[in-house]
Motif scaffolding. Structure first.
Motif, PDB file in Angstrom:
ATOM      1  N   TYR A 270      33.994   6.166  93.333  1.00 33.73           N
ATOM      2  CA  TYR A 270      33.317   5.130  94.257  1.00 33.73           C
ATOM      3  C   TYR A 270      32.353   5.852  94.981  1.00 33.73           C
ATOM      4  CZ  TYR A 270      36.931   1.707  93.233  1.00 33.73           C
ATOM      5  OH  TYR A 270      37.795   0.657  92.893  1.00 33.73           O
ATOM      6  N   ARG A 275      29.796   3.467  96.373  1.00 26.85           N
ATOM      7  CA  ARG A 275      30.449   2.329  96.938  1.00 26.85           C
ATOM      8  C   ARG A 275      31.310   3.086  98.034  1.00 26.85           C
ATOM      9  NH1 ARG A 275      27.927  -0.533  95.558  1.00 26.85           N
ATOM     10  NH2 ARG A 275      27.633  -2.020  93.672  1.00 26.85           N
ATOM     11  N   GLN A 278      34.810   1.531  99.862  1.00 23.12           N
ATOM     12  CA  GLN A 278      35.678   1.779  98.949  1.00 23.12           C
ATOM     13  C   GLN A 278      36.230   3.123  98.661  1.00 23.12           C
ATOM     14  OE1 GLN A 278      33.038  -0.261  98.518  1.00 23.12           O
ATOM     15  NE2 GLN A 278      33.566  -1.944  97.084  1.00 23.12           N
TER      16      GLN A 278
END
Lengths: 449, 559
Positions: A270, A275, A278
Motif C-alpha cells: 500500500y 495508499r 491503508q
C-alpha cells in the motif's frame, strides 16, 4: 389537566405510532414541521422536551436546564417511546406523546421520580438533526436507512459481503455485490471511507455514507469510474454478512507472528502505491497484536522485537507523509525504547521535530545519528538547516523562561509589575523554542477540546 | 551594613507606629532578610523575628520576608531548617491577607497546572480515611485540608458563574481547563478511596458535592463525559486515570444520586448499563475494598432499572460485559473479605435475573466452562434448575430450557471433566445440585419432553453420569476409609506411647513414621472431616438410588 381528560384527548386526536400498533405510544401533533425533512436512524438529533406523569407532575425538562438534549436516533440510547416517536417527527415539529410503561420506564419505574408501571406524557420539539459523524473530522457521515442487528461489528481483517452503490454528483458510477477484507478495501477499488465505516455497521444494516475527498478518491480521482479529483462521494452500503477476524486475545503468539509477516508485506504494498492510510492500518495491526507479547526464549523475543521495530519505523514514515508529526515522534520513541541507536528512528524523529520548530531537540537527534553513523550525509545537511533556523528564530523568549526565580530577585527592584505580562507570555506561545519549556507543562494539560 | 547600623534600624522600627512606616522601611527590612538568607545567617534572622521586642515589626512588615526566605529554600541556601522555621513563624504571626498576597505574587508566573498538580500531589501523600472513626479522628488532617480546598475552589467557581460560562479569553479557557482537571483528579483521589454516604455528611462528602456542583458551572455535560467522551480528548494524561475518575463520577451520580435531578431522565436503562459496565469492570478489577464496594453498588443500581428477562444475548459478546463478569467471578472465588463475596453473589443473581432466556442459556454455558470453582458452578446449576421450573409454567415455554437446546446445556452440567480422579469432596456442592436437578427433571411429567429422542438422550446422559459417579464414590470411599483407619491407628499409637512414657523414666522417644499429612488440621478435626465425607458419599448414593427408581417408574408407564 388531570389523568382522565389527558387520556381522552389522546384517544380522540392521537395516532398510534408503534410499529405493531399496540397503542403503546400515541402522538398528537401540536405544530407541524417546517419542511417535511425527517431524520434517519443513527442521526444525531437535537430536541427539547418536557416529561410529566399523568398527574401533571413534571419530572424532567430540558428547557429547565437551558440546554437542548442530543442523542443518536434509533440506537437504543433512549426510552423506546423516544426512538419510535422522533423517527416519526419532522424538523421543527412539536408534539405530545402518551406512552405506556412498556415503552417508557416499565415495571421498575425510576426511584424517587417515577412510580412503577406509570403512563408518561412527553412534549417534544425536534430542533434539528444531522448525519452521524463516524470520524472526528466529519469526513465520513452516515445516515442509516435500515437498521441492522447485533452488538458486534466487523473488525480489521474481517471478511465482509456487501452491496455497494457509489455515486458522485448524482451520477451512479459503481453498483455491485462485493466481498472484501476490512482494511484492504482498496484492493477492490473501494475507497477508505467505506472501509472505515465497516466497523460501525451492524449485520443487515443499509446506510448512506457521505465521504469527503480525503476518504474518497482524493486528489487523484478515479479514471475508471470517471470521477475527477477532490470530489465528494455518496455510497449506499448494505452489509449482508460478515465473518469477524480473530481478536488479538483470541490468537496465540505463533499465529500472530505468522500472520504479521503477511500484514507487513501488505502494508508495504500500500505504501508503495501511495495508499498511506491503508498502509497505516496494516502496520497498526501488527503493533496491536504484538505490543504486549514477550515470547518464550531469546529467539522468539528477538523475532517479536524486530517486527515491532519495523512496524513502528514504517508508521513513522507514513505519519511523516501525512504530516502527523506528534505521531511520528511517538512511534520513533517506541523504537528508541527498544533500540537506542536506531538510526532511522532518530533521523525520522529529528525530521518531525524540525517540522514542529523544536530546533534544539531536532539538532540533538541528528547529532546522535551522526554519532552512530558518521557517514550519514543527510543528517549533516539537516544539522545545518537546524542551526540556520535557530539563528533566524527569536531566541530571547527562551531566555525569558530560563531562570524563573532569578526573575523574582530582579523584580525586587521594580514595584507594581503589571499583570498584563503574563498574558503576553501566554500569547507568544505559538512557534519557537519558547514552546518547549512552556509546552512541557502544558503537555500535562492540553486545552479542552 | 554593620551590626550597629542594623540594630539602630531595628530600634527605630520598634518605636515607629505602623501607620508611619514608609515603603523604604519595608524595602530595608526585606533587604535585611535577603542579606541574612544569602549570607547564611538564617539562624540570626529567625532569632530576630522571634524576639519578643520585635513582634510589632514582624506583624506589620513580616510578609516581605517571605520572598527571600522561599527563594532561599528553593536555591537550597545554607540554614534550610531555620528558613523553614522562620516561614512557619511568619505564617502564624502575620496577617492572613497580606501573607496570601505575598504568596500569590510569588507564584504568579507559574503555570496554574503546575500549581494545582503540586497541591494535589501533596494531598495525595496523605492516607485517605477509610472508616467513619478514622474520618472523625482525621489523624492526618486530610479531611480538614479538603474542607479548606472546597472553600477555596468555591470562590474560583463563583468567578466562573459570574461570567455565566462565557469563556471568551484564553485565560478563561485556561481556568476552565484547570478546574476540569482539578475535578477529575479529585474524583480519582481521594474520592474513589473514601467512603461516601449521603446519610453522613462528612467533609469528604461535602467535597464531593462541591466537585459535582463545579462541573456544570464549567459547562461540562455529565452525559457527554460519562457516555460519549472519546478517550482521545482526554484532558488527563493517562487514560486509565480518566476512567477511574469517570467511574467515581458514575458512582456519585447513579448510586449516591448527587444532582441526579438535573441529569436527563430519558436514557434507556440498558444504555446506561452498557456505558457503566466499563466503569464497573474497572472498579471490580481493583484489589481495594473501597473500589470494589463502589463497583458492586454501581452494578446493582444499573441492573435494578432494567426490566427482568430483558438483556439480549448479544450484550454478552461485548468485551466490557465479558471482563466485568470475569472480574465479578474472580471476586467471588478469590476475595478474602466475606461481606464482599456475599454482595458479589447478590449482584450475580440480579444479573442473571435480567438476562433473557437465550442469554441465560449462553451465560450458564460460559460460567460452567470457565468456572473452575465448585461453589460458582453449583450456584449456576441451582439457577438452571430454577429456569427449567419457570419454563415449565404455562406461557413461559421457551426452547432454551426445554428440549434439544437444553440438553446441550445439561451435558455440560452432568459431566466429570477429571473423570475418575474427581475429588468428590471438593466438587460436593456441584454434584449435589446436579443430582437434585436430575431428580427434578425425571419427576416432571415425561409429556413435557415431547420428543422421544429428547427423552432417550436425557436418559443416556443420566446413565453415563451416574455410572461415572458411582466409580468416583467407590474410589473416594476406599481412600477416605483408609485415611480414617490410619488416623485411628495413629491415635491409638499416640495413646500407647503416652502411657509408656508416663511409666518409664527414660527420655527415649520412639519415632513413629507416619504417612504425609495432606493438611495441617488437628487430628480431631481431621477425624470429623473424614467422617462427614463418608456420610456425604452415603447421601449421594441414596440420591442415585432414588433417581434410578424414578427413571424405572417412568419407563414402565406407557406413553
Amino acid at each position: 389537566m388531570d389523568a382522565q381528560s389527558a387520556t381522552a384527548i389522546f384517544a380522540a386526536k392521537g395516532i398510534d405510532i408503534t410499529p405493531n400498533k399496540d397503542q403503546g405510544v400515541i402522538k398528537v401533533v401540536k405544530r407541524p414541521g417546517l419542511n417535511g425533512n425527517q431524520p434517519m436512524i443513527g442521526d444525531r438529533v437535537t430536541v427539547h422536551y418536557t416529561g410529566k406523569l399523568l398527574t401533571g407532575k413534571k419530572f424532567d425538562c430540558s428547557r429547565d436546564r437551558k440546554e437542548p438534549f442530543c442523542f443518536n436516533l434509533g440506537k437504543g440510547q433512549v426510552l423506546k417511546a423516544w426512538d419510535i416517536s422522533v423517527l416519526s417527527m419532522q424538523e421543527g415539529e412539536v408534539c405530545t406523546l402518551l406512552c405506556k410503561p412498556e415503552y417508557a420506564y416499565g415495571s421498575s419505574g425510576s426511584p424517587n421520580k417515577i412510580p412503577r408501571n406509570s403512563l408518561i406524557v412527553f412534549e417534544m420539539e425536534l430542533l434539528k438533526f444531522e448525519g452521524e459523524k463516524l470520524t472526528d473530522d466529519g469526513g465520513i457521515i452516515r445516515r442509516i436507512k435500515v437498521k441492522g442487528e447485533g452488538y458486534t461489528n466487523p473488525n480489521d481483517g474481517a471478511t465482509v459481503k456487501v452491496h455497494l452503490e457509489g455515486s458522485c454528483a448524482g451520477r451512479l458510477f459503481d453498483c455491485r455485490d462485493v466481498t472484501f477484507v476490512v482494511g484492504e478495501a482498496e484492493d477492490k477499488g473501494i475507497p477508505l471511507g467505506v472501509d472505515r465505516a465497516m466497523d460501525k455497521m451492524q449485520r443487515g444494516e443499509c446506510c448512506v455514507l457521505y465521504l469527503q475527498p480525503k476518504y474518497g478518491f482524493g486528489t487523484e480521482g478515479k479514471s475508471e469510474y470517471k470521477v475527477g479529483p477532490d470530489k465528494d462521494l455518496v455510497y449506499e452500503v448494505s452489509l449482508k454478512e460478515f465473518q469477524s477476524a480473530k481478536e488479538s486475545w483470541e490468537m496465540d503468539l505463533i499465529e500472530k507472528l505468522d500472520l504479521a509477516v503477511g500484514v507487513k508485506h501488505k502494508g508495504n504494498q500500500y505504501f508503495k502505491a501511495g495508499r498511506i492510510f491503508q498502509a497505516v492500518i496494516q502496520y497498526q495491526r501488527i503493533v496491536s497484536w504484538l505490543e504486549m507479547e514477550c515470547g518464550t526464549g531469546m529467539d522468539q523475543q528477538k523475532k517479536i522485537q524486530d517486527i515491532i521495530v519495523t512496524a513502528h519505523l514504517n508508521l513513522a514514515l507514513c505519519f511523516l507523509r501525512m504530516k502527523e508529526f506528534s505521531q511520528v515522534v511517538e512511534n520513533c520513541n517506541k523504537v528508541i525504547e527498544i533500540e537506542e541507536h536506531n538510526e532511522k528512528a532518530l533521523y525520522r524523529r529529528g525530521e518531525a521535530r524540525l517540522h514542529r520548530n523544536e530546533f534544539s531537540l531536532a539538532l540533538v537527534d541528528f547529532q546522535l545519528v551522526l554519532q552512530f553513523n558518521p557517514s550519514n550525509r543527510a543528517a549533516r545537511a539537516q544539522i545545518s538547516i537546524c542551526q540556520r533556523k535557530m539563528k533566524e528564530h527569536h531566541e530571547q523568549d527562551k531566555k525569558t523562561y530560563a531562570n524563573m526565580f532569578q526573575k523574582f530577585a530582579e523584580r525586587d527592584a521594580k514595584t507594581g509589575k503589571p499583570k498584563r505580562r503574563r498574558n503576553e507570555s501566554t500569547r507568544s506561545i505559538k512557534n519557537g523554542e519558547v514552546g518547549i519549556k512552556r509546552r512541557r507543562s502544558s503537555q500535562d494539560c492540553p486545552s479542552f477540546q | 551594613m554593620n551590626e550597629d547600623q542594623v540594630n539602630d534600624m531595628i530600634q527605630t522600627w520598634r518605636d515607629t507606629p505602623e501607620k508611619d512606616l514608609t515603603p523604604d522601611d519595608f524595602q530595608w527590612f526585606k533587604n535585611l532578610g535577603c542579606a541574612c538568607v544569602t549570607g547564611g545567617d538564617c539562624a540570626q534572622l529567625l532569632k530576630c523575628i522571634q524576639d519578643e521586642k520585635n513582634q510589632e515589626i514582624v506583624k506589620s512588615m513580616g510578609c516581605v520576608l517571605l520572598e527571600p526566605l522561599i527563594n532561599g529554600i528553593v536555591k537550597k541556601e545554607k540554614g534550610l531548617y531555620h528558613c523553614q522555621a522562620a516561614i512557619t513563624y511568619l505564617t502564624q504571626t502575620c496577617r492572613a491577607d497580606e501573607l496570601l498576597q505575598s504568596l500569590l505574587g510569588l507564584i504568579e508566573d507559574i503555570h496554574p497546572g503546575a500549581i494545582s498538580e503540586t497541591i494535589m500531589r501533596q494531598l495525595s501523600r496523605l492516607p485517605v480515611p477509610y472508616t467513619q472513626q478514622q474520618e472523625e479522628a482525621d489523624e492526618f488532617g486530610l479531611c480538614r485540608c479538603y474542607s479548606a480546598l472546597a472553600e477555596f475552589t468555591k470562590s474560583i467557581v463563583e468567578e466562573m458563574k459570574r461570567k455565566d460560562g462565557d469563556c471568551d479569553t484564553a485565560e478563561d479557557e485556561e481556568l476552565r481547563t484547570e478546574l476540569l482537571k482539578f475535578c477529575l483528579r479529585s474524583l480519582r483521589d481521594p474520592l474513589l478511596e473514601a467512603e461516601l454516604n449521603r446519610d453522613r455528611k462528612s467533609s469528604l462528602w461535602l467535597f464531593a458535592m462541591e466537585i459535582m456542583v463545579t462541573l456544570p458551572v464549567i459547562q461540562v455535560s455529565l452525559s457527554e463525559l460519562l457516555f460519549f467522551n472519546s478517550p482521545k480528548k482526554s484532558p488527563l494524561a493517562d487514560n486509565s486515570q480518566l476512567n477511574e475518575a469517570r467511574a467515581c463520577l458514575a458512582y456519585l451520580l447513579f448510586v449516591q444520586r448527587i444532582n441526579i435531578d438535573s441529569f436527563p431522565a430519558v436514557y434507556s436503562p440498558v444504555f446506561i448499563l452498557r456505558c457503566n459496565v466499563e466503569y464497573i469492570s474497572q472498579l471490580l478489577s481493583s484489589k481495594k475494598e473501597s473500589h470494589l464496594l463502589k463497583g458492586l453498588a454501581l452494578f446493582t443500581k444499573s441492573l435494578q432499572s432494567v426490566q427482568d428477562n430483558a438483556l439480549p444475548v448479544s450484550l454478552l459478546e461485548l468485551k466490557s460485559f465479558y471482563s466485568a463478569i470475569q472480574n465479578l467471578r474472580q471476586l467471588l472465588t478469590e476475595c478474602p473479605l466475606q461481606h464482599l463475596r456475599t454482595s458479589g453473589l447478590q449482584v450475580l443473581q440480579l444479573f442473571i435475573n435480567k438476562l433473557d432466556p437465550e442469554a441465560k442459556h449462553k451465560f450458564f454455558r460460559c460460567m460452567l466452562k470457565t468456572g473452575n470453582h465448585a461453589g460458582v458452578e453449583s450456584y449456576v446449576v441451582k439457577n438452571i434448575k430454577n429456569q427449567v421450573e419457570v419454563s415449565m409454567e404455562p406461557g413461559n415455554h421457551n426452547k432454551w430450557f426445554l428440549g434439544e437446546e437444553f440438553l446441550s446445556l445439561l451435558g455440560l452440567v452432568l459431566c466429570f471433566p477429571q473423570g475418575a480422579e474427581t475429588d468428590l469432596l471438593h466438587s460436593m456442592d456441584r454434584i449435589m445440585e446436579s443430582l437434585n436437578l436430575l431428580r427434578f427433571l425425571l419427576i416432571k411429567d415425561k409429556v413435557l419432553w415431547s420428543q422421544t429422542d429428547v427423552w432417550e438422550e436425557l436418559v443416556r446422559i443420566k446413565d453415563e453420569y451416574l455410572k461415572m459417579l458411582r466409580v468416583c464414590i467407590s474410589m473416594s470411599r476406599a481412600y477416605y476409609s483408609a485415611e480414617l483407619k490410619a488416623l485411628r491407628e495413629d491415635l491409638k499409637l499416640k495413646v500407647k506411647e503416652a502411657r509408656e512414657s508416663a511409666r518409664s523414666s527414660t527420655l527415649v522417644k520412639r519415632i513413629t513414621v507416619k504417612h504425609q499429612d495432606v493438611s495441617n488440621m488437628s487430628p480431631e478435626v481431621k477425624h470429623q472431616v473424614l467422617q462427614s465425607a463418608l456420610v456425604t458419599f452415603d447421601l449421594m448414593e441414596s440420591l442415585i438410588f432414588r433417581i434410578e427408581e424414578i427413571a424405572e417408574e417412568k419407563r414402565k408407564i406407557p406413553n
